[in-house]
Design a protein around this motif. Structure first.
Motif, short mmCIF file in Angstrom:
data_model
loop_
_atom_site.label_atom_id
_atom_site.label_comp_id
_atom_site.label_asym_id
_atom_site.label_seq_id
_atom_site.Cartn_x
_atom_site.Cartn_y
_atom_site.Cartn_z
N HIS A 197 0.84 -1.20 0.00
CA HIS A 197 0.00 0.00 0.00
C HIS A 197 0.87 1.25 0.00
O HIS A 197 2.02 1.23 0.46
N ASP A 198 0.30 2.33 -0.50
CA ASP A 198 1.09 3.52 -0.78
C ASP A 198 0.74 4.74 0.07
O ASP A 198 1.24 5.83 -0.18
N ILE A 199 -0.10 4.61 1.09
CA ILE A 199 -0.58 5.79 1.79
C ILE A 199 0.49 6.43 2.67
O ILE A 199 0.39 7.61 3.01
N PHE A 200 1.53 5.68 3.05
CA PHE A 200 2.64 6.28 3.79
C PHE A 200 3.87 5.38 3.69
O PHE A 200 3.78 4.21 3.33
N TRP A 201 5.01 5.96 4.03
CA TRP A 201 6.21 5.18 4.32
C TRP A 201 7.09 5.97 5.28
O TRP A 201 6.97 7.20 5.38
N VAL A 202 7.91 5.26 6.02
CA VAL A 202 8.88 5.86 6.94
C VAL A 202 10.23 5.26 6.58
O VAL A 202 10.39 4.03 6.57
N ALA A 203 11.19 6.11 6.26
CA ALA A 203 12.44 5.60 5.71
C ALA A 203 13.58 6.58 5.98
O ALA A 203 13.37 7.67 6.51
N SER A 204 14.78 6.18 5.58
CA SER A 204 15.90 7.11 5.57
C SER A 204 15.68 8.10 4.43
O SER A 204 14.86 7.87 3.53
N SER A 205 16.43 9.19 4.45
CA SER A 205 16.29 10.17 3.38
C SER A 205 16.68 9.57 2.03
O SER A 205 16.03 9.82 1.01
N ALA A 206 17.73 8.75 2.03
CA ALA A 206 18.17 8.14 0.77
C ALA A 206 17.11 7.19 0.20
O ALA A 206 16.85 7.18 -1.01
N VAL A 207 16.50 6.40 1.08
CA VAL A 207 15.45 5.47 0.62
C VAL A 207 14.22 6.26 0.16
O VAL A 207 13.57 5.90 -0.82
N ASP A 208 13.90 7.36 0.85
CA ASP A 208 12.79 8.20 0.42
C ASP A 208 13.06 8.73 -0.99
O ASP A 208 12.13 8.78 -1.82
N ASP A 209 14.30 9.10 -1.28
CA ASP A 209 14.65 9.55 -2.63
C ASP A 209 14.38 8.44 -3.64
O ASP A 209 13.82 8.68 -4.72
N THR A 210 14.77 7.23 -3.30
CA THR A 210 14.60 6.09 -4.22
C THR A 210 13.12 5.78 -4.44
O THR A 210 12.68 5.57 -5.57
#
Length: 332
Positions: A197-210
């Motif tokens: 599902h796509d409603i949220f994610w919590v990640a490192s900044s680098a993974v958020d970029d990806t």
């Protein structure tokens, strides 16, 4: 939060369409202040409720009309055919006006805010046709975050990304991410292991970029080759070797008290029933005149809070069954 967590630099990225007044955004900003997070908002200028541009399953339609009406909609209409039945939703979906960036800057001090005009070039013919617009806004918000990181020569330790119509338990989100070291995504149906599902994610900044770069793939497959946001997001994490952990950190969604637009849903439901009665729809795609006539008392009963006249419906059922109707059109 632990002392180490308090020393981390956190960014909350909120992108998409606002479907209520500014009170939801105020709550989000207040929650960000409690954890010392910077907030980035990338929002469509026009407010609105979820229409027929994205998925049209029961859950999605319940967001538009409320649970009561959604549950009695003809199954023939649900899915990709909804856009064929109702080709023009302007008389059904209320106009909620536009956001004003100057007003937002006043009531949301310290937030990084972008308010964008809609873009016609982001439309697609897929069943989840809203995904390209959604991913564009996710990527835009990510670019705002990257710009601040580049300007101040640092990277955020944790990035929380979500839509404006849900509220997350940020403390819980940070704890799960810090403990697992994995990207946190919503819990989903175990019977669909090839979807996320796509409603949220919590990640490192680098993974958020990806993850935000999935917009590039969506743009490349705008005409063909897109497999739906849930499958594509799952494939993207596998392709980029992103480990995920599924967790329920949503504390309020569009159907919750403070994060809903009940009045808007009721108005949409009333307008919908009016459109059916006045045949402001493609009758052939809907299943024929008799089917429309049969559901009139059902819809009216639900919206009016009364029981439909069963005899009226039963008397017309044989004629409905005898109709020759066009097969349901499936969109790629």
């Amino acid at each position: 939060m632990t002392k180490a967590q308090r020393n981390q630099r956190i960014a909350v990225l909120v992108s998409g369409q606002v479907r209520s007044d500014e009170s939801d955004l105020r709550e989000i900003v207040k929650s960000c202040e409690e954890i010392g997070a910077d907030i980035f908002l990338s929002l469509w200028k026009k407010r609105g409720v979820k229409g027929f541009g994205g998925g049209q399953g029961l859950t999605q339609l319940a967001r538009v009309f409320g649970n009561e009406l959604a549950l009695v909609l003809p199954r023939y209409w649900i899915g990709s055919n909804m856009r064929k039945v109702f080709t023009d939703t302007r008389g059904i979906i209320p106009d909620l006006g536009e956001l004003n960036i100057e007003k937002l800057a006043t009531i949301l001090p310290g937030a990084h805010i972008a308010v964008l005009d809609d873009r016609e070039d982001l439309s697609t013919q897929y069943m989840d046709s809203n995904s390209l617009r959604m991913l564009y806004m996710i990527d835009h918000c990510n670019q705002m975050k990257q710009a601040k990181e580049a300007d101040q020569d640092f990277k955020y330790d944790i990035v929380v990304r979500h839509r404006p119509d849900i509220k997350l338990n940020y403390r819980r989100a940070i704890e799960v991410y810090s403990r697992s070291g994995k990207t946190v995504v919503p819990r989903s149906d175990d019977s669909k292991p090839h979807q996320l599902h796509d409603i949220f994610w919590v990640a490192s900044s680098a993974v958020d970029d990806t993850l935000s770069a999935l917009y590039g793939r969506a743009k490349q497959t705008q005409e063909s080759g897109w497999n739906g946001i849930h499958v594509e997001l799952k494939n993207w994490t596998v392709e980029n070797q992103i480990d995920v952990v599924k967790e329920n950190i949503v504390v309020a969604g569009i159907d919750a008290a403070s994060f809903s637009a009940v009045d808007t849903q009721r108005l949409s439901a009333t307008n919908f029933v009016d459109a059916v009665f006045k045949r402001k729809l493609d009758v052939e795609s809907a299943g024929g005149e008799l089917l429309c006539a049969t559901f009139e008392p059902v819809f009216s009963a639900v919206v009016g809070g009364t029981r439909p006249v069963s005899e009226q419906i039963e008397n017309i059922l044989p004629d409905i069954a005898a109709q020759k109707i066009r097969p349901k059109i499936m969109l790629n």
